[in-house]
Design a protein around this motif. Structure first.
Motif, short mmCIF file in Angstrom:
data_model
loop_
_atom_site.label_atom_id
_atom_site.label_comp_id
_atom_site.label_asym_id
_atom_site.label_seq_id
_atom_site.Cartn_x
_atom_site.Cartn_y
_atom_site.Cartn_z
N ASN A 6 0.81 -1.21 0.00
CA ASN A 6 0.00 0.00 0.00
C ASN A 6 0.84 1.26 0.00
O ASN A 6 0.69 2.13 0.84
CB ASN A 6 -1.00 0.01 1.16
N GLN A 8 2.26 4.74 -2.10
CA GLN A 8 1.86 5.71 -3.10
C GLN A 8 3.07 6.51 -3.54
O GLN A 8 4.06 6.58 -2.82
CB GLN A 8 0.81 6.67 -2.52
N ARG A 17 0.40 10.06 -10.69
CA ARG A 17 0.33 9.49 -9.34
C ARG A 17 0.06 8.00 -9.49
O ARG A 17 -0.59 7.58 -10.44
CB ARG A 17 -0.81 10.12 -8.52
N TYR A 18 0.54 7.22 -8.54
CA TYR A 18 0.33 5.78 -8.59
C TYR A 18 0.21 5.19 -7.20
O TYR A 18 0.55 5.83 -6.21
CB TYR A 18 1.47 5.09 -9.36
N GLU A 19 -0.31 3.97 -7.16
CA GLU A 19 -0.41 3.18 -5.94
C GLU A 19 0.12 1.78 -6.21
O GLU A 19 -0.02 1.26 -7.32
CB GLU A 19 -1.86 3.02 -5.49
N HIS A 21 -0.25 -1.93 -4.33
CA HIS A 21 -0.90 -2.72 -3.29
C HIS A 21 -0.31 -4.12 -3.34
O HIS A 21 -0.89 -5.03 -3.92
CB HIS A 21 -2.41 -2.74 -3.50
N ARG A 54 -1.29 0.52 -9.84
CA ARG A 54 -2.42 1.24 -10.43
C ARG A 54 -2.08 2.73 -10.53
O ARG A 54 -1.61 3.34 -9.56
CB ARG A 54 -3.66 1.07 -9.56
N THR A 56 -3.24 6.41 -10.49
CA THR A 56 -4.38 7.16 -9.97
C THR A 56 -4.51 8.53 -10.62
O THR A 56 -5.56 9.16 -10.53
CB THR A 56 -4.29 7.31 -8.44
N GLU A 57 -3.45 8.98 -11.26
CA GLU A 57 -3.47 10.20 -12.08
C GLU A 57 -2.45 10.00 -13.19
O GLU A 57 -1.30 9.68 -12.92
CB GLU A 57 -3.10 11.43 -11.24
N GLU A 58 -2.89 10.17 -14.42
CA GLU A 58 -1.97 9.93 -15.53
C GLU A 58 -2.01 11.00 -16.60
O GLU A 58 -1.47 10.81 -17.69
CB GLU A 58 -2.22 8.55 -16.13
#
Length: 139
Positions: A6, A8, A17-19, A21, A54, A56-58
């Protein structure tokens, strides 16, 4: 290996932005000519399974095909280098400095050391390889 569940991260301006997990690989420092040219030094990167990664902003993400086997992701707004991925691979390399907060990761090896510049020495005692180690070629 089970580090960074988890986590970021992102670029300097926030347009990417990415995550993650799931587990992150410990850091590998790459001293190849392409990493030098794209970063101004060498890359220190972790990696994650694409299934655990993943965006989250691209809106700022651009992929550059740097060879017939790989591409590099960067932000077109602020210029931050973020990712490296092998064509058809199952993992994505993430530049360690783009992760937020403490990572719990450590550097474990250096690759393409034959290409390193003469203005620095590698003195940490970690394994060094002149090319890409066989055990990393499938990731």
């Amino acid at each position: 290996m089970d580090k960074g569940t988890n986590k970021q991260g992102g670029c300097l301006c926030g347009a990417v932005r990415y995550e993650v997990h799931g587990p992150l690989r410990d850091i590998i420092s790459c001293h190849c000519g392409q990493c030098q040219k794209s970063s101004g030094h060498y890359f220190a990167a972790t990696a994650a399974s694409l299934s655990n990664f993943r965006l989250t902003e691209e809106r700022g993400l651009k992929w550059y095909t740097s060879s017939n086997r790989a591409e590099r992701g960067f932000c077109i707004e602020c210029g931050s280098n973020l990712f490296w991925r092998r064509t058809g691979g199952t993992h994505i390399s993430i530049l360690a400095g783009t992760l937020e907060g403490k990572t719990g990761l450590r550097t474990v090896r250096h690759i393409f050391v034959a290409d390193k510049k003469d203005y620095y020495d590698i003195t940490d005692g970690l394994p060094q390889y002149d090319s890409y180690p066989e055990e990393l070629k499938n990731g």
